[in-house]
Design an enzyme around this catalytic site. Structure first.
Site, PDB file in Angstrom:
ATOM      1  N   CYS A  81       6.974 -24.888  12.658  1.00 12.92           N
ATOM      2  CA  CYS A  81       7.996 -24.913  11.601  1.00 12.92           C
ATOM      3  C   CYS A  81       7.334 -25.211  10.257  1.00 12.92           C
ATOM      4  CB  CYS A  81       9.054 -25.964  11.904  1.00 12.92           C
ATOM      5  SG  CYS A  81      10.343 -26.055  10.628  1.00 12.92           S
ATOM      6  N   ASN A  88       4.995 -14.180  19.243  1.00  5.93           N
ATOM      7  CA  ASN A  88       6.238 -14.355  18.494  1.00  5.93           C
ATOM      8  C   ASN A  88       6.080 -13.738  17.112  1.00  5.93           C
ATOM      9  OD1 ASN A  88       7.845 -17.079  16.787  1.00  5.93           O
ATOM     10  ND2 ASN A  88       8.831 -15.298  17.667  1.00  5.93           N
ATOM     11  N   ALA A 100      13.314 -14.135  17.831  1.00  2.00           N
ATOM     12  CA  ALA A 100      14.258 -15.113  17.284  1.00  2.00           C
ATOM     13  C   ALA A 100      15.220 -14.414  16.334  1.00  2.00           C
ATOM     14  CB  ALA A 100      13.508 -16.248  16.585  1.00  2.00           C
TER      15      ALA A 100
END
Length: 347
Positions: free
Chosen positions: A118, A223, A247
């Protein structure tokens, strides 16, 4: 006042086994719905599983808040016996909070993922998220502490970003050190801490890590930039990963891993049903989930404006019923249609 302790979840699945075997059993990499702040709650996790998603993550939960605050536990995490395999993602900056958090959640999930990716400034100031890839010693210490205590009874993942392009060997060395202390798999978001999501993911960096870990029995998941099932195949073929995570793509189209390039209408019907069945989602969050699906389905701007003007669940359902043929459970074709079923009177 006594505290009620729920029994452990009886239906458990080994996510590591899924990641290792999906190519052999299904002819494709493992499909994974990644953690998203606020959005990866129970109703959304279940809708993903209806559309060929193997593993689903919760939103990131702050270990310190979760351990100390009962209200945080109530609002952050709910589950049921259908909710498997589920990985609970945690943000933390020390071993003590991490172990306390895992002790509380381990009976109800199939694995834990440490958020090391993050890039939000508030998280960096707290030395969690992406800050951890610049504090490799602490990250390795946390993984070792968990695996020393739980071994193979708890699956543990780290989701990382990559270091600056001048130091690809630093990212690889960190991953190798994580493998040495027992991490079960590593998810690599192929962007730097400062890379915007609008910039292409660095597949070469992911491939570099995959190639560098071939001496370890630790899978790698990719990802970034997976918006269609074709993207999944392209990413896996190029990098050699054993799993692909989406996502942003799966938020707007939960059916993408099932081969739908555009969100099918059935997603909307099923999602509304799960929200009503499971409860727990604030109305604004339900509304925004449907907004994301409608945008992907290219619903008109006027319809989206009307959707966002609804003020509660009653108004939302009434408005959808006035514009579309919304099926309920037990109705013929419930959750199966692809095209938007506009009512003749609304055209």
């Amino acid at each position: 006042m006594s505290i009620k302790v729920l029994p452990p979840k009886c239906n458990r699945t080994d996510p590591l086994e899924i990641i290792r075997t999906r190519q052999r059993t299904h002819g494709r990499p493992a499909t994974i719905a990644g953690p998203m702040v606020r959005y990866s709650k129970l109703s959304f996790r279940q809708i993903c599983r209806d559309y060929n998603v193997d593993i689903v993550y919760t939103p990131m939960m702050l270990a310190r808040e979760y351990v100390r605050n009962s209200q945080a536990r109530i609002s952050d995490f709910s589950t049921n016996d259908l909710d498997t395999p589920t990985i609970i993602q945690v943000g933390t900056n020390n071993v003590t909070d991490l172990l306390r958090f895992i002790e509380m959640v381990a009976p109800y999930v199939d694995g834990v993922g440490i958020n090391c990716g993050c890039p939000i400034k508030e998280q960096l100031r707290e030395e969690i998220g992406c800050a951890l890839i610049y504090n490799e010693t602490l990250l390795v210490e946390m993984v070792k502490a968990v695996k020393d205590k739980y071994g193979d009874t708890l699956r543990l993942e780290t989701k990382i970003r990559i270091h600056e392009h001048t130091r690809p060997e630093r990212t690889l060395k960190m991953c190798q050190d994580l493998c040495e202390v027992g991490v079960d798999w590593i998810t690599v978001h192929g962007r730097l801490r400062t890379t915007r999501s609008s910039e292409p993911v660095d597949l070469d960096a992911i491939k570099y890590i995959v190639d560098g870990l071939k001496g370890y029995d630790v899978p790698v998941v990719a990802n970034g930039d997976c918006f269609t099932v074709a993207d999944m195949g392209r990413i896996a073929d190029y990098t050699g990963v054993q799993g692909v995570m989406s996502a942003r793509g799966i938020l707007s189209n939960p059916g993408l891993f099932d081969g739908y390039d555009i969100c099918p209408w059935g997603c909307v019907e099923k999602f509304i049903n799960y929200c009503m069945e499971f409860g727990g989602l604030p109305f604004q969050l339900i509304q925004h989930h449907i907004f994301c699906m409608f945008e992907n389905m290219r619903v008109s701007k006027d319809d989206i404006r009307q959707l966002m003007s609804t003020r509660n669940m009653f108004e939302l359902i009434d408005w959808i019923d006035s514009r579309f043929d919304l099926k309920r459970p037990g109705d013929k074709e419930f959750g199966t249609r692809e095209a938007i079923p506009y009512l003749e009177s609304s055209k």
